[in-house]
Design a protein around this motif. Structure first.
Motif, short mmCIF file in Angstrom:
data_model
loop_
_atom_site.label_atom_id
_atom_site.label_comp_id
_atom_site.label_asym_id
_atom_site.label_seq_id
_atom_site.Cartn_x
_atom_site.Cartn_y
_atom_site.Cartn_z
N VAL A 96 0.86 -1.18 0.00
CA VAL A 96 0.00 0.00 0.00
C VAL A 96 0.90 1.23 0.00
O VAL A 96 1.88 1.29 0.75
N LEU A 97 0.57 2.19 -0.86
CA LEU A 97 1.35 3.43 -0.90
C LEU A 97 0.43 4.61 -0.60
O LEU A 97 -0.65 4.72 -1.19
N LEU A 98 0.86 5.46 0.33
CA LEU A 98 0.14 6.70 0.59
C LEU A 98 0.99 7.83 0.03
O LEU A 98 2.07 8.11 0.55
N ASP A 99 0.50 8.46 -1.02
CA ASP A 99 1.28 9.47 -1.72
C ASP A 99 0.92 10.84 -1.18
O ASP A 99 -0.15 11.36 -1.47
N PHE A 155 -1.29 -4.05 -5.53
CA PHE A 155 -0.78 -2.75 -5.13
C PHE A 155 -1.96 -1.79 -5.00
O PHE A 155 -2.83 -1.76 -5.85
N SER A 156 -1.99 -1.02 -3.92
CA SER A 156 -3.05 -0.03 -3.74
C SER A 156 -2.43 1.31 -3.45
O SER A 156 -1.43 1.41 -2.74
N ILE A 157 -3.05 2.36 -4.00
CA ILE A 157 -2.52 3.72 -3.82
C ILE A 157 -3.61 4.63 -3.30
O ILE A 157 -4.77 4.50 -3.69
N ALA A 158 -3.21 5.57 -2.47
CA ALA A 158 -4.12 6.65 -2.09
C ALA A 158 -3.31 7.94 -2.08
O ALA A 158 -2.15 7.94 -1.69
N PHE B 64 -9.26 7.58 -0.59
CA PHE B 64 -9.74 6.29 -1.07
C PHE B 64 -8.56 5.47 -1.59
O PHE B 64 -7.79 5.92 -2.42
N LEU B 65 -8.46 4.24 -1.08
CA LEU B 65 -7.37 3.37 -1.50
C LEU B 65 -7.79 2.67 -2.79
O LEU B 65 -8.58 1.72 -2.77
N ALA B 66 -7.24 3.14 -3.91
CA ALA B 66 -7.65 2.56 -5.19
C ALA B 66 -6.68 1.47 -5.60
O ALA B 66 -5.50 1.52 -5.27
N ALA B 68 -4.22 -0.32 -7.97
CA ALA B 68 -3.27 0.29 -8.92
C ALA B 68 -3.63 -0.03 -10.35
O ALA B 68 -3.35 0.76 -11.26
#
Lengths: 309, 449
Positions: A96-99, A155-158, B64-66, B68
Motif C-alpha cells: 500500500v502506498l500513501l502518496d 498494489f493499492s494507492i491513495a 480512497f485506496l484505489a 493500482a
C-alpha cells in the motif's frame, strides 16, 4: 444504561480476541509468517539493500535526504520487490502506498516493473507456479501485459491532500486493513513531512491555529500499524532544514517519529559526480552499518558493492 | 483540522456534537484517535452510534485506496504529452510536457524563461488547439511577442486570431492575488462543461519567485507555508484536471534554485537555463560589477530554442518592425535584444555542433536521458544559452537609454543609502525582484516605495 455497558464490554472482548487473531493465521509461507508468541519474522524485501535477517516484522524504515537524491526511486524499488511474483524474485504480497506529495510517477513505476520482470525472469529459469498458463513452461522474453496487471492488482494507492486526511486514511487501514488486504507486507508513505509547513501556519482556514499534533498522531498510528500487523513501514522524509552536522542526526520535525525508526537510509549526491549518489544505512541500536554508492538506470537502482566505512 | 459540527455526516447531530465537545473531542482527529469504548462510557452514549459516526467520517474524509490496476488504466487514458514548440526541448523532456506534472523552469534573469513559457503557450494554442491559462506576475509577457510567435506558425489572420483567443492572460502582482486567481480557476474547472468546447491543458505561472520572495524575510515561516499552500493547489490542479503546470523560478547567487528547500521538493521536472558570457565585462560606477555586454552578432546559442519559431525572411521583416515599436514604447531594449538574438540566430549558419547540443544533463530522480531517453523517465536538463553574463552579487540588466536608466540610478542611490540603515539582504531581494520586471513603471513605483 446497563445494556450499553454490556455492549461495550462485549465489543472490547471481541476487539481483544480479534487483535490476537491477526498474526498467526496469516500464513503465506514459512518465511513470512509471524510465529505465535510474538517472535518476529523476517520480511526479505530486498536482500541486497538490507543486511542479513532484515527487516523484521514491525520495522520502520526511513529514507531521508534532500530532493533529487533517489529516495522515491528506492521506494519504487522496494514496492516493486514486494509485489513481483516469486519467480521474478519478489514476495508476491500486497503493498500500500500513501502518496502525500503527489509525485508518484506511475509510468516510471510500470516501466521499472517491466524491466525487473524481464531481467529476473531470465535469471530465474523455473516454471511459473501461479500464472496458470496451461502447459506453458517457457519463460516469455518480453513481460506480458497480464503479468504486469497481475502485479498491479497487489498494489493499492491513495493520495493524501492534508495531514488530517493522512491520519484518517491510516486509521481506516488500522480498523479494516487486515481484512481488506490479508497479505499486506509493505506500507509505504511517500513524503511524510509534506504537510509540515501547511500545518505550521494553516493560512487558509480562518481562525485556525498551528496544528502540530496531527503529524505526531500520524506517526504514532504508523507505529501501531507496524506493531499490530506483519508489515514493514517505509517512509520517505524530506530534509526541510539545513543540517549542521553530518552523521546520524536527529530528525527534529517530529520526536515521535524519531523513536519509531529502526533503519534510516541517508541519501546524498556524490560530490563531483552528477550521476552517482551516496547511501548510508544506520541501524538505531547498532549505528552505522554501511555506506555505498549507487546509480539510477532504466532498470532502477544499481547498487555498488558494500564499502564499510 | 476538521472541526466536528452538526451535519458533517449523517449521524452527527447537535446533541452528539455537544456531548463530545464536553469530553474534549472537538475535531475529527480527536475522535479518530480517542478510545471509543471509554468515550462511550464517559459520555453516556451508545458505543455503536459513535463507532458508526467515526466509520462514516473516516470513509468520507479519508483518501480512497484505489487498486493500482484501475488507477493505471485511468492514467493511461487521461495523460497527454504536450509539445513545447521547440524540438530540442521536446527531446530533452521525452517528447514534451506531461499532464499531471508540475514543471519548473529556473534561471537567472534574462535567460529566456518567459520566452519558453510564451513558446509553450503558442504551441499549445496553435498546434494542439487547446486552451492555455497564463498568470503573469512580472508584466514581462507582451502580446506582440505572442502575435509574432503565432504568425510564425499560422499564416491566415483568422486562424491567428482564434489561436490567440485560446490564451487567457491574467495579471497578478502579489502572492495573494496569485492564489486568488488559482482558486477562481479551480472553481471554473470544477463547474460542469456547459459551452466549453476546448479544455484547458496548460497553466503557466510566470514567475512564482517574484511574488513570493518578498514574503521570505522576518516572517519566514508564514511565507513558506503560504508558498506550500499554493504548491499544493497547483499540484492538485495538475493531477485532478490533467493539466500541465509550468512555473518559473529564479536562482540564488550560488546557482541553486530559489524559494528554499521545501519548494524544491515540489516540482516533478526542473529545467535549468543558464547563460554563458559572450561579451567583455563593463566597469560601472566604480563598482566592479559585470554588466551585460552588448548583444553581439556572433553570439551563438548552444541550444536552438527558437529554431522552430523563425522561418522566413518575411517574418524577419515583420520582426524588425516590432523591434522598432518596442524600442519606442518603453525605452527598454530588453525585448530588442531578444529579437535581435532570434535574428542573428537565423542569419548565421547552423552551428556545427550536433543535433543534441545540450550542455549538460542534470538528473534529479529517475533515469538518465542522455541517450535520448526512455519515454517514461524523469529528467532534468540544463540548457545553455550564451548571451550575457549577469553578476553574482547584484542582478542588473543592461543599461539601456531613456527613462529606465534614470529609474535605475534612483533605485541604486536609494538602495545604497538604505543599505547603511537597513537590511542588506532585503535590499538584495528587492533588486532581484526588480531585475525580473521589464516595465519601467514598476521600477519607478518600487523606487518611490
Amino acid at each position: 444504561m446497563k445494556t450499553a455497558v454490556k455492549v461495550c464490554i462485549i465489543e472490547m472482548l471481541l476487539n481483544v480476541l480479534t487483535e490476537h487473531a491477526h498474526c498467526p493465521f496469516n500464513v503465506v509461507s514459512g518465511q513470512q509468517a509471524c510465529m505465535p508468541g510474538g517472535h518476529p519474522a523476517v520480511i526479505p524485501i530486498d536482500t541486497e539493500l538490507f543486511p542479513k535477517e532484515a527487516p523484521l516484522c514491525g520495522d520502520v524504515v526511513e529514507l531521508h535526504g534532500p530532493e533529487g537524491c533517489g529516495k522515491s526511486e528506492m521506494l519504487l524499488r522496494l514496492i516493486a520487490r514486494c509485489i513481483l511474483p516469486r519467480y521474478a524474485g519478489g514476495l508476491e504480497s500486497h503493498a500500500v502506498l500513501l502518496d502525500c506529495d503527489l509525485r508518484f510517477d506511475f509510468l516510471r513505476f510500470v516501466a521499472l516493473l517491466e524491466q525487473m520482470l524481464k531481467r529476473q525472469a531470465a535469471q530465474h529459469a523455473s516454471p511459473p507456479l501461479n500464472e496458470g498458463g496451461v502447459g506453458d513452461y517457457a519463460m516469455p522474453k518480453e513481460p506480458r501485459e497480464e503479468d504486469v496487471c497481475t502485479c498491479l492488482t497487489r498494489f493499492s494507492i491513495a493520495s493524501c491532500h492534508s495531514s488530517s486526511q493522512l491520519l484518517l486514511t491510516l486509521s481506516a487501514l488500522e480498523a479494516g486493513g487486515a481484512a481488506a488486504f490479508p497479505r499486506l507486507r509493505l506500507l509505504a508513505v511517500d513524503g511524510l513531512f509534506a504537510f509540515y509547513w501547511m500545518d505550521h501556519a494553516p493560512a487558509m482556514a480562518p481562525g485556525a491555529s498551528q496544528d502540530i499534533t496531527t503529524l505526531q498522531r500520524c506517526c504514532s498510528l504508523l507505529g501501531r500499524l507496524a506493531a499490530a500487523h506483519p508489515v514493514v513501514v517505509v517512509a520517505t522524509t524530506q530534509s526541510l532544514f539545513q543540517t549542521r552536522s553530518s552523521g546520524p542526526h536527529k530528525v527534529y520535525l517530529c520526536k515521535g517519529w524519531n523513536c519509531l525508526v529502526s533503519y534510516r537510509f541517508q541519501f546524498e549526491r556524490s560530490v563531483g559526480d552528477d550521476r552517482q549518489f551516496l547511501l548510508t544505512l544506520f541501524h538505531v541500536p547498532r549505528g552505522l552499518l554501511y555506506q555505498r554508492s549507487f546509480t539510477i538506470t532504466a532498470a532502477g537502482v544499481e547498487l555498488s558493492s558494500v564499502d564499510q566505512s | 483540522m476538521v472541526v466536528l459540527r452538526q451535519g458533517l455526516c449523517s449521524g452527527l447531530d447537535a446533541e452528539l456534537v455537544a456531548s463530545l465537545k464536553a469530553r474534549g473531542v472537538t475535531t475529527v482527529q480527536d475522535l479518530v484517535c480517542a478510545n471509543l469504548a471509554q468515550l462511550a462510557i464517559d459520555a453516556d452514549l451508545p458505543y455503536k452510534r459513535i463507532a458508526m459516526v467515526r466509520r462514516v467520517l473516516v470513509a468520507q474524509l479519508g483518501a480512497f485506496l484505489a487498486s493500482a490496476e484501475m488507477a493505471y488504466a485511468e492514467l493511461l487514458s487521461s495523460t497527454a504529452i504536450l509539445p513545447t514548440g521547440c524540438t530540442a526541448l521536446n527531446s530533452l523532456l521525452d517528447c514534451g510536457l506531461y499532464t499531471g506534472e508540475l514543471t519548473e523552469i529556473t534561471g537567472a534573469p534574462g535567460t529566456g524563461k518567459t520566452q519558453v513559457c510564451a513558446c509553450v503557450a503558442v504551441s499549445v494554442a496553435c498546434d494542439l488547439k487547446q486552451r492555455v491559462f497564463y498568470i503573469d506576475t512580472t508584466g514581462s509577457l507582451s502580446p506582440s511577442l505572442l502575435l509574432c510567435l503565432t504568425q510564425a506558425k499560422l499564416t491566415e489572420p483568422s486562424l491567428q486570431a482564434s489561436a490567440l483567443q485560446r490564451i487567457e492572460i491574467v495579471k497578478a502582482f502579489d502572492a495573494f492575488s496569485v492564489l486568488d486567481e488559482v482558486e477562481k480557476f479551480q472553481k471554473r474547472l470544477s463547474e460542469p462543461l456547459l459551452a466549453r468546447e476546448e479544455e484547458v491543458r496548460v497553466l503557466l505561472l510566470d514567475s512564482v519567485f517574484s511574488v513570493f520572495s518578498p514574503l521570505f524575510g522576518s516572517g519566514h515561516a508564514d511565507g513558506q507555508s503560504f508558498l506550500m499552500h499554493l504548491a499544493r493547489q497547483l499540484k492538485f490542479l495538475a493531477k485532478e484536471y490533467n493539466l500541465a503546470v509550468v512555473v518559473t523560478n529564479g536562482v540564488l547567487s550560488s546557482g541553486r534554485e530559489a524559494l528554499g528547500r521545501a519548494w524544491s521538493h515540489v516540482p516533478n521536472v526542473r529545467i535549468s537555463l543558464s547563460m554563458e558570457r559572450s561579451g567583455p565585462p563593463n566597469k560601472v560606477a566604480g563598482q566592479s560589477m559585470e554588466v551585460a555586454g552588448p548583444s553581439d552578432e556572433h553570439a551563438c546559442t548552444d541550444v536552438e530554442i527558437e529554431d522552430d519559431i523563425v522561418r522566413s525572411d518575411v517574418e524577419m521583416a515583420e520582426m524588425e518592425e516590432n523591434i522598432e515599436i518596442d524600442a519606442t514604447d518603453d525605452g527598454s531594449d530588453r525585448h530588442v535584444k531578444k529579437f535581435e538574438r532570434i535574428e542573428t540566430k537565423d542569419t548565421r549558419s547552423e552551428s556545427g555542433g550536433g543535433v543534441n547540443s545540450v550542455g549538460d544533463i542534470i538528473r534529479l530522480g529517475g533515469t538518465s536521458a542522455a541517450s535520448g531517453g526512455d519515454p517514461k523517465s524523469l529528467r532534468y536538463a540544463k540548457l545553455t544559452k550564451s548571451t550575457r553574463q549577469v553578476s553574482d552579487s547584484v542582478f542588473v540588466p543592461a543599461f539601456p537609454c531613456g527613462r529606465d536608466s534614470l529609474a535605475l540610478m534612483v533605485l541604486l542611490i536609494f538602495s545604497i543609502t538604505a543599505n547603511c540603515f537597513g537590511d542588506t539582504w532585503l535590499m538584495r531581494r528587492n533588486i532581484e525582484c526588480l531585475s525580473q520586471n521589464v516595465d519601467s513603471k514598476i521600477y519607478l513605483n518600487m523606487a518611490i516605495n
